[in-house]
Motif scaffolding. Structure first.
Motif, PDB file in Angstrom:
ATOM      1  N   TYR A  40       0.870  -1.181   0.000  1.00  0.00           N
ATOM      2  CA  TYR A  40       0.000   0.000   0.000  1.00  0.00           C
ATOM      3  C   TYR A  40       0.902   1.224   0.000  1.00  0.00           C
ATOM      4  O   TYR A  40       1.573   1.508   0.994  1.00  0.00           O
ATOM      5  N   GLY A  41       0.951   1.927  -1.100  1.00  0.00           N
ATOM      6  CA  GLY A  41       1.826   3.089  -1.192  1.00  0.00           C
ATOM      7  C   GLY A  41       3.269   2.678  -0.920  1.00  0.00           C
ATOM      8  O   GLY A  41       3.790   1.763  -1.537  1.00  0.00           O
ATOM      9  N   GLU A  42       3.892   3.340   0.036  1.00  0.00           N
ATOM     10  CA  GLU A  42       5.274   3.021   0.419  1.00  0.00           C
ATOM     11  C   GLU A  42       5.335   1.941   1.495  1.00  0.00           C
ATOM     12  O   GLU A  42       6.419   1.535   1.908  1.00  0.00           O
ATOM     13  N   GLY A  43       4.178   1.483   1.998  1.00  0.00           N
ATOM     14  CA  GLY A  43       4.154   0.494   3.082  1.00  0.00           C
ATOM     15  C   GLY A  43       3.286  -0.703   2.738  1.00  0.00           C
ATOM     16  O   GLY A  43       3.149  -1.079   1.567  1.00  0.00           O
ATOM     17  N   TRP A  44       2.691  -1.274   3.787  1.00  0.00           N
ATOM     18  CA  TRP A  44       1.876  -2.483   3.658  1.00  0.00           C
ATOM     19  C   TRP A  44       0.593  -2.310   4.458  1.00  0.00           C
ATOM     20  O   TRP A  44       0.584  -1.635   5.482  1.00  0.00           O
ATOM     21  N   LYS A  47      -5.996  -5.917   5.261  1.00  0.00           N
ATOM     22  CA  LYS A  47      -7.364  -5.609   4.874  1.00  0.00           C
ATOM     23  C   LYS A  47      -8.209  -6.873   4.932  1.00  0.00           C
ATOM     24  O   LYS A  47      -7.756  -7.947   4.517  1.00  0.00           O
ATOM     25  N   ALA A  48      -9.427  -6.756   5.455  1.00  0.00           N
ATOM     26  CA  ALA A  48     -10.368  -7.873   5.443  1.00  0.00           C
ATOM     27  C   ALA A  48     -10.970  -7.972   4.047  1.00  0.00           C
ATOM     28  O   ALA A  48     -11.310  -6.956   3.438  1.00  0.00           O
ATOM     29  N   GLU A  49     -11.083  -9.184   3.558  1.00  0.00           N
ATOM     30  CA  GLU A  49     -11.626  -9.411   2.221  1.00  0.00           C
ATOM     31  C   GLU A  49     -13.050  -8.863   2.141  1.00  0.00           C
ATOM     32  O   GLU A  49     -13.849  -9.042   3.056  1.00  0.00           O
ATOM     33  N   GLY A  50     -13.343  -8.167   1.054  1.00  0.00           N
ATOM     34  CA  GLY A  50     -14.675  -7.628   0.846  1.00  0.00           C
ATOM     35  C   GLY A  50     -14.881  -6.241   1.419  1.00  0.00           C
ATOM     36  O   GLY A  50     -15.965  -5.682   1.323  1.00  0.00           O
ATOM     37  N   THR A  51     -13.846  -5.669   2.021  1.00  0.00           N
ATOM     38  CA  THR A  51     -13.945  -4.320   2.566  1.00  0.00           C
ATOM     39  C   THR A  51     -13.065  -3.383   1.752  1.00  0.00           C
ATOM     40  O   THR A  51     -12.149  -3.823   1.050  1.00  0.00           O
ATOM     41  N   THR A  52     -13.331  -2.095   1.867  1.00  0.00           N
ATOM     42  CA  THR A  52     -12.542  -1.126   1.107  1.00  0.00           C
ATOM     43  C   THR A  52     -11.464  -0.455   1.956  1.00  0.00           C
ATOM     44  O   THR A  52     -10.458  -0.007   1.426  1.00  0.00           O
ATOM     45  N   SER A  53     -11.670  -0.389   3.263  1.00  0.00           N
ATOM     46  CA  SER A  53     -10.672   0.274   4.110  1.00  0.00           C
ATOM     47  C   SER A  53      -9.784  -0.743   4.811  1.00  0.00           C
ATOM     48  O   SER A  53     -10.206  -1.863   5.099  1.00  0.00           O
ATOM     49  N   ALA A  54      -8.563  -0.339   5.078  1.00  0.00           N
ATOM     50  CA  ALA A  54      -7.588  -1.210   5.737  1.00  0.00           C
ATOM     51  C   ALA A  54      -7.900  -1.327   7.220  1.00  0.00           C
ATOM     52  O   ALA A  54      -8.357  -0.378   7.850  1.00  0.00           O
ATOM     53  N   VAL A  55      -7.633  -2.509   7.771  1.00  0.00           N
ATOM     54  CA  VAL A  55      -7.730  -2.727   9.212  1.00  0.00           C
ATOM     55  C   VAL A  55      -6.566  -1.999   9.872  1.00  0.00           C
ATOM     56  O   VAL A  55      -6.719  -1.381  10.920  1.00  0.00           O
ATOM     57  N   SER A  56      -5.382  -2.091   9.233  1.00  0.00           N
ATOM     58  CA  SER A  56      -4.201  -1.384   9.730  1.00  0.00           C
ATOM     59  C   SER A  56      -3.211  -1.176   8.592  1.00  0.00           C
ATOM     60  O   SER A  56      -3.251  -1.879   7.581  1.00  0.00           O
ATOM     61  N   ARG A  57      -2.305  -0.194   8.782  1.00  0.00           N
ATOM     62  CA  ARG A  57      -1.253   0.097   7.797  1.00  0.00           C
ATOM     63  C   ARG A  57       0.080   0.135   8.519  1.00  0.00           C
ATOM     64  O   ARG A  57       0.163   0.599   9.663  1.00  0.00           O
ATOM     65  N   HIS A  58       1.134  -0.322   7.824  1.00  0.00           N
ATOM     66  CA  HIS A  58       2.445  -0.454   8.454  1.00  0.00           C
ATOM     67  C   HIS A  58       3.551  -0.067   7.472  1.00  0.00           C
ATOM     68  O   HIS A  58       3.414  -0.277   6.266  1.00  0.00           O
ATOM     69  N   PRO A  59       4.667   0.445   8.000  1.00  0.00           N
ATOM     70  CA  PRO A  59       5.767   0.844   7.113  1.00  0.00           C
ATOM     71  C   PRO A  59       6.510  -0.348   6.498  1.00  0.00           C
ATOM     72  O   PRO A  59       7.082  -0.222   5.418  1.00  0.00           O
ATOM     73  N   THR A  60       6.491  -1.508   7.175  1.00  0.00           N
ATOM     74  CA  THR A  60       7.202  -2.684   6.641  1.00  0.00           C
ATOM     75  C   THR A  60       6.266  -3.879   6.535  1.00  0.00           C
ATOM     76  O   THR A  60       5.267  -3.974   7.242  1.00  0.00           O
ATOM     77  N   LYS A  61       6.633  -4.785   5.642  1.00  0.00           N
ATOM     78  CA  LYS A  61       5.860  -6.014   5.482  1.00  0.00           C
ATOM     79  C   LYS A  61       5.909  -6.850   6.757  1.00  0.00           C
ATOM     80  O   LYS A  61       4.898  -7.428   7.162  1.00  0.00           O
ATOM     81  N   LYS A  62       7.071  -6.902   7.384  1.00  0.00           N
ATOM     82  CA  LYS A  62       7.229  -7.687   8.605  1.00  0.00           C
ATOM     83  C   LYS A  62       6.249  -7.217   9.689  1.00  0.00           C
ATOM     84  O   LYS A  62       5.611  -8.042  10.350  1.00  0.00           O
ATOM     85  N   GLU A  63       6.107  -5.913   9.857  1.00  0.00           N
ATOM     86  CA  GLU A  63       5.181  -5.377  10.855  1.00  0.00           C
ATOM     87  C   GLU A  63       3.725  -5.680  10.468  1.00  0.00           C
ATOM     88  O   GLU A  63       2.899  -6.005  11.330  1.00  0.00           O
ATOM     89  N   ALA A  64       3.419  -5.582   9.174  1.00  0.00           N
ATOM     90  CA  ALA A  64       2.063  -5.865   8.703  1.00  0.00           C
ATOM     91  C   ALA A  64       1.697  -7.327   8.917  1.00  0.00           C
ATOM     92  O   ALA A  64       0.595  -7.643   9.367  1.00  0.00           O
ATOM     93  N   VAL A  65       2.628  -8.227   8.627  1.00  0.00           N
ATOM     94  CA  VAL A  65       2.379  -9.661   8.802  1.00  0.00           C
ATOM     95  C   VAL A  65       2.180  -9.984  10.283  1.00  0.00           C
ATOM     96  O   VAL A  65       1.273 -10.739  10.652  1.00  0.00           O
ATOM     97  N   SER A  66       2.992  -9.405  11.134  1.00  0.00           N
ATOM     98  CA  SER A  66       2.860  -9.640  12.573  1.00  0.00           C
ATOM     99  C   SER A  66       1.491  -9.185  13.080  1.00  0.00           C
ATOM    100  O   SER A  66       0.809  -9.911  13.799  1.00  0.00           O
TER     101      SER A  66
END
Length: 98
Positions: A40-44, A47-66
């Motif tokens: 997502y942009g410069e980060g990650w 998102k829940a499937e079927g929704t348009t807004s993110a549950v959360s956003r993170h600067p790194t993939k590792k943080e997003a996966v966690s």
């Protein structure tokens, strides 16, 4: 002729019962929610499937996966789909209720 009818009816009943068992197993295996970790942009984002807004956003993939693992685990039964930078699926994880 009645004997053939009984056999056919027996086979149909067995097929129907088996079909119901398979259907019930698939229903149990279906997660209530599917979460995706995607670029997502410069980060990650998570998102829940079927929704348009993110549950959360993170600067790194590792943080997003966690974060996504914590969210998916808390929402079990659920599935987590982790995508690569190009959008292809990298990994999928299933979470069952404790």
């Amino acid at each position: 002729m009645a004997k053939k009818t009984k056999i056919i009816a027996g086979v149909a009943a067995a097929a129907a019962t088996t079909g119901l068992a398979v259907l019930a197993a698939k229903k149990r295996a279906t997660p209530d929610v599917v979460y995706h970790v995607t670029p997502y942009g410069e980060g990650w984002s998570v998102k829940a499937e079927g929704t348009t807004s993110a549950v959360s956003r993170h600067p790194t993939k590792k943080e997003a996966v966690s974060a996504a693992r914590d969210i998916a685990h808390a929402s079990a039964p659920s599935r987590l789909v982790i995508h690569k930078q190009d959008g292809a699926v990298q990994q999928t994880h299933e979470y069952e209720p404790a």
